[in-house]
Design a protein around this motif. Structure first.
Motif, PDB file in Angstrom:
ATOM      1  N   GLN A 164       0.832  -1.200   0.000  1.00 57.16           N
ATOM      2  CA  GLN A 164       0.000   0.000   0.000  1.00 57.16           C
ATOM      3  C   GLN A 164       0.869   1.253   0.000  1.00 57.16           C
ATOM      4  N   ALA A 165       1.994   1.189   0.734  1.00 52.25           N
ATOM      5  CA  ALA A 165       2.902   2.339   0.797  1.00 52.25           C
ATOM      6  C   ALA A 165       3.465   2.663  -0.583  1.00 52.25           C
ATOM      7  N   ARG A 166       3.745   1.638  -1.364  1.00 48.30           N
ATOM      8  CA  ARG A 166       4.256   1.864  -2.725  1.00 48.30           C
ATOM      9  C   ARG A 166       3.206   2.579  -3.580  1.00 48.30           C
ATOM     10  N   ALA A 167       1.965   2.125  -3.462  1.00 48.85           N
ATOM     11  CA  ALA A 167       0.879   2.767  -4.200  1.00 48.85           C
ATOM     12  C   ALA A 167       0.672   4.199  -3.718  1.00 48.85           C
ATOM     13  N   ASP A 168       0.789   4.423  -2.411  1.00 51.15           N
ATOM     14  CA  ASP A 168       0.613   5.774  -1.866  1.00 51.15           C
ATOM     15  C   ASP A 168       1.664   6.726  -2.412  1.00 51.15           C
ATOM     16  N   ILE A 169       2.914   6.253  -2.504  1.00 51.65           N
ATOM     17  CA  ILE A 169       3.990   7.091  -3.058  1.00 51.65           C
ATOM     18  C   ILE A 169       3.640   7.496  -4.482  1.00 51.65           C
ATOM     19  N   ALA A 170       3.184   6.530  -5.260  1.00 48.70           N
ATOM     20  CA  ALA A 170       2.827   6.793  -6.660  1.00 48.70           C
ATOM     21  C   ALA A 170       1.661   7.773  -6.756  1.00 48.70           C
ATOM     22  N   ASN A 171       0.636   7.553  -5.931  1.00 51.51           N
ATOM     23  CA  ASN A 171      -0.549   8.415  -5.974  1.00 51.51           C
ATOM     24  C   ASN A 171      -0.232   9.829  -5.513  1.00 51.51           C
ATOM     25  N   ARG A 215      -2.162  -6.647  -5.805  1.00 51.02           N
ATOM     26  CA  ARG A 215      -2.544  -5.617  -4.833  1.00 51.02           C
ATOM     27  C   ARG A 215      -1.987  -4.248  -5.192  1.00 51.02           C
ATOM     28  N   VAL A 216      -0.722  -4.199  -5.579  1.00 51.46           N
ATOM     29  CA  VAL A 216      -0.085  -2.901  -5.803  1.00 51.46           C
ATOM     30  C   VAL A 216      -0.700  -2.176  -7.002  1.00 51.46           C
ATOM     31  N   LEU A 217      -1.122  -2.924  -8.038  1.00 52.11           N
ATOM     32  CA  LEU A 217      -1.761  -2.283  -9.192  1.00 52.11           C
ATOM     33  C   LEU A 217      -3.189  -1.865  -8.856  1.00 52.11           C
ATOM     34  N   TYR A 218      -3.835  -2.632  -8.019  1.00 52.19           N
ATOM     35  CA  TYR A 218      -5.204  -2.308  -7.600  1.00 52.19           C
ATOM     36  C   TYR A 218      -5.249  -0.984  -6.843  1.00 52.19           C
ATOM     37  N   ALA A 219      -4.175  -0.689  -6.079  1.00 56.76           N
ATOM     38  CA  ALA A 219      -4.173   0.487  -5.207  1.00 56.76           C
ATOM     39  C   ALA A 219      -3.654   1.755  -5.881  1.00 56.76           C
ATOM     40  N   THR A 220      -3.098   1.652  -7.084  1.00 56.45           N
ATOM     41  CA  THR A 220      -2.568   2.836  -7.762  1.00 56.45           C
ATOM     42  C   THR A 220      -3.619   3.469  -8.662  1.00 56.45           C
ATOM     43  N   ASP A 221      -3.662   4.790  -8.672  1.00 53.80           N
ATOM     44  CA  ASP A 221      -4.653   5.534  -9.458  1.00 53.80           C
ATOM     45  C   ASP A 221      -4.039   6.056 -10.748  1.00 53.80           C
ATOM     46  N   MET A 222      -3.530   5.156 -11.564  1.00 55.43           N
ATOM     47  CA  MET A 222      -2.894   5.545 -12.832  1.00 55.43           C
ATOM     48  C   MET A 222      -2.665   4.294 -13.661  1.00 55.43           C
ATOM     49  N   PRO A 223      -2.383   4.443 -14.946  1.00 60.82           N
ATOM     50  CA  PRO A 223      -2.016   3.273 -15.741  1.00 60.82           C
ATOM     51  C   PRO A 223      -0.760   2.635 -15.165  1.00 60.82           C
ATOM     52  N   GLY A 224      -0.711   1.327 -15.143  1.00 54.73           N
ATOM     53  CA  GLY A 224       0.460   0.682 -14.574  1.00 54.73           C
ATOM     54  C   GLY A 224       0.582  -0.774 -14.969  1.00 54.73           C
ATOM     55  N   ALA A 225       1.788  -1.308 -14.783  1.00 51.22           N
ATOM     56  CA  ALA A 225       2.054  -2.704 -15.089  1.00 51.22           C
ATOM     57  C   ALA A 225       3.161  -3.217 -14.190  1.00 51.22           C
ATOM     58  N   LEU A 226       3.158  -4.525 -13.967  1.00 51.44           N
ATOM     59  CA  LEU A 226       4.225  -5.180 -13.205  1.00 51.44           C
ATOM     60  C   LEU A 226       4.945  -6.100 -14.172  1.00 51.44           C
ATOM     61  N   THR A 227       6.251  -5.888 -14.324  1.00 48.30           N
ATOM     62  CA  THR A 227       6.993  -6.689 -15.282  1.00 48.30           C
ATOM     63  C   THR A 227       7.942  -7.644 -14.578  1.00 48.30           C
ATOM     64  N   GLU A 228       7.880  -8.905 -14.989  1.00 54.48           N
ATOM     65  CA  GLU A 228       8.754  -9.960 -14.465  1.00 54.48           C
ATOM     66  C   GLU A 228       9.933 -10.081 -15.419  1.00 54.48           C
ATOM     67  N   ILE A 229      11.148  -9.746 -14.945  1.00 50.25           N
ATOM     68  CA  ILE A 229      12.304  -9.592 -15.828  1.00 50.25           C
ATOM     69  C   ILE A 229      13.034 -10.906 -16.131  1.00 50.25           C
ATOM     70  N   GLY A 230      12.572 -12.003 -15.578  1.00 48.53           N
ATOM     71  CA  GLY A 230      13.197 -13.294 -15.850  1.00 48.53           C
ATOM     72  C   GLY A 230      12.962 -14.254 -14.705  1.00 48.53           C
ATOM     73  N   PHE A 231      13.355 -15.524 -14.900  1.00 55.98           N
ATOM     74  CA  PHE A 231      13.154 -16.547 -13.873  1.00 55.98           C
ATOM     75  C   PHE A 231      14.449 -16.797 -13.103  1.00 55.98           C
ATOM     76  N   MET A 232      14.387 -16.560 -11.802  1.00 51.15           N
ATOM     77  CA  MET A 232      15.553 -16.791 -10.959  1.00 51.15           C
ATOM     78  C   MET A 232      15.837 -18.282 -10.807  1.00 51.15           C
ATOM     79  N   THR A 233      14.850 -19.123 -11.053  1.00 51.53           N
ATOM     80  CA  THR A 233      15.029 -20.570 -10.940  1.00 51.53           C
ATOM     81  C   THR A 233      15.685 -21.171 -12.180  1.00 51.53           C
ATOM     82  N   ASN A 234      15.855 -20.358 -13.206  1.00 52.29           N
ATOM     83  CA  ASN A 234      16.553 -20.789 -14.412  1.00 52.29           C
ATOM     84  C   ASN A 234      17.990 -20.282 -14.306  1.00 52.29           C
ATOM     85  N   ALA A 235      18.962 -21.203 -14.218  1.00 50.80           N
ATOM     86  CA  ALA A 235      20.362 -20.827 -13.977  1.00 50.80           C
ATOM     87  C   ALA A 235      20.884 -19.836 -15.009  1.00 50.80           C
TER      88      ALA A 235
END
Length: 427
Positions: A96-103, A208-228
């Motif tokens: 929620q704090a992350r969303a608050d900073i953005a808002n 949760r973090v996208l639900y709480a932000t009042d703007m266009p947004g996306a969460l990007t997964e930059i790769g799999f840590m389980t893949n060596a």
């Protein structure tokens, strides 16, 4: 000779000064980009091969921010964190704090950076970008081990009341900024693919973090840590630079898209607000352009301003001609529209809580407003849904956010907007 040298130096200084000003005045579709480095502090995220997700996301976030600041002068970058720290006592308050900073920053775009994990399938690899939403496939992801390390980032839909509220919010996204979230997500995935990464596409997820932000947004997964192989890539400075560059190119492309869309809508508005002199406009065309067609429309104040001219054009007249009375009415309407626009620009910036957007004007005492019937105020803006209905009006975004928390009990999809007079504006 000395005088000539002084003049040359003065001229050079003036050129440098002009170039600097011009560089600072580059127009972008976004003004404030909020970059969220996922996890942090006592919330490390995934942990594989002696590497923590929180460290990878922070390094990429800082590199991305630097690229935006250097490559997009005039755009403000806001970070949810720049060091290894948690933002809340528990994970829910941290998100929620992350969303608050953005808002509070008045962000135009929110990008959250994470790393993925598939503990039971080490060969899984690739990048994907998530936006707020839900489909049957994404519902199953809540039960899938693929997201075990980030399970607490998801909204718990087992509670029926929570599920109903969240789904009402998702349904309303089409009227707010859902299409823009999809646009940035597609830009990111396309940019990854051009850089040679394995694209797993854009997915909808109950985050949760996208639900709480009042703007266009996306969460990007930059790769799999389980893949060596991917973990080694994400650990390397080269890999982090390439990931940040891919997201940066996506932000630039998205910004250009927003700017082009905005200008196209403004251009359409100007054409319909001030018809060329010596031509007539039928009442049917005016009404269709102002309220009924699902295509981009002018702001409602323009439609209202031209209403008088449109009404006069329905009076009997010779086809293809405009009477002097109608021409005067059109000029008067255009003048009133210009005055209204200028008046709105002089109003102080305030904040309101939007509960509904519509292509048509709705009576303020309509049952659609539920317990806020008769308490809402009509605002106008550009776009396909020019009529906006809001509750309250506040001097600060913080005060509006407090009101929004109350309003969401009735309208789960409510969010904060900026306004001047009765105009919704992009801050």
């Amino acid at each position: 000779m000395r005088m000539r040298l002084l003049l040359l130096l003065a001229f050079a200084a003036a050129v440098v000064s002009i170039n600097a000003v011009a560089g600072g005045n580059i127009v972008h579709g976004v003004s404030v980009v909020v970059i969220d480095a996922g996890h942090g502090g006592k919330f490390p995220g995934a942990h594989y091969g002696g590497v923590y997700e929180k460290d990878l996301t922070l390094k990429v976030a800082l590199k991305l921010g630097k690229l935006i600041e250097e490559g997009m002068p005039g755009v403000k970058v806001v970070y949810t964190r720049t060091t290894d720290k948690a933002l809340g006592a528990d994970l829910a308050s941290d998100l929620q704090a992350r969303a608050d900073i953005a808002n509070h920053a008045g962000g135009d775009l929110f990008i959250s950076i994470h790393a993925n994990a598939a503990p039971k399938a080490a060969s899984v690899r690739g990048v994907e970008t998530l936006i707020m939403g839900e489909t049957p496939k994404e519902q199953r992801y809540n039960e899938n081990a693929l997201y075990e390390s980030n399970r607490e980032d998801l909204i718990d839909m087992s509670d029926e009341r929570t599920a109903a509220i969240v789904r009402a919010y998702i349904q309303n996204l089409q009227f707010t900024y859902g299409e823009y979230s999809m646009a940035i997500a597609r830009c990111i995935q396309t940019s990854y693919a051009k850089a040679g990464r394995n694209s797993r596409g854009v997915k909808r997820q109950l985050l949760r973090v996208l639900y709480a932000t009042d703007m266009p947004g996306a969460l990007t997964e930059i790769g799999f840590m389980t893949n060596a192989q991917e973990l080694a890539y994400m650990k390397s400075d080269k890999g982090q630079n390439e990931i940040a560059s891919s997201i940066y190119r996506a932000v630039k492309e998205y910004s250009a898209y927003v700017l082009k869309t905005r200008r196209a809508e403004e251009g359409a508005s100007e054409k319909e607000t001030t018809p060329p002199a010596g031509t007539s406009q039928s009442a049917g065309t005016s009404q269709s352009a102002g309220t009924q067609q699902p295509t981009p429309k002018p702001a409602a104040d323009s439609a209202k301003a031209s209403g008088k001219g449109a009404a006069n054009s329905t009076q009997p007249s010779v086809a293809g001609k405009v009477s002097g009375e109608n021409a005067s009415a059109a000029k008067e309407s255009a003048a009133k529209g210009a005055v209204a626009k200028e008046s709105a620009a002089q109003q102080p910036l305030r904040y309101a809580v939007q509960v509904l957007a519509s292509a048509r004007s709705i009576p303020l005492n309509s049952a659609q407003f539920r317990s806020y019937r008769g308490k809402v105020r009509q605002y106008t803006s550009q776009g396909r849904f020019p009529y906006k209905y809001c509750v309250g009006e506040f001097e600060s975004r913080t005060a509006a956010q407090r009101k929004a928390a109350e309003v969401r009990k009735i309208f789960p999809e409510a969010f904060v907007v900026c306004c001047r007079g009765t105009q919704i504006v992009n801050k």
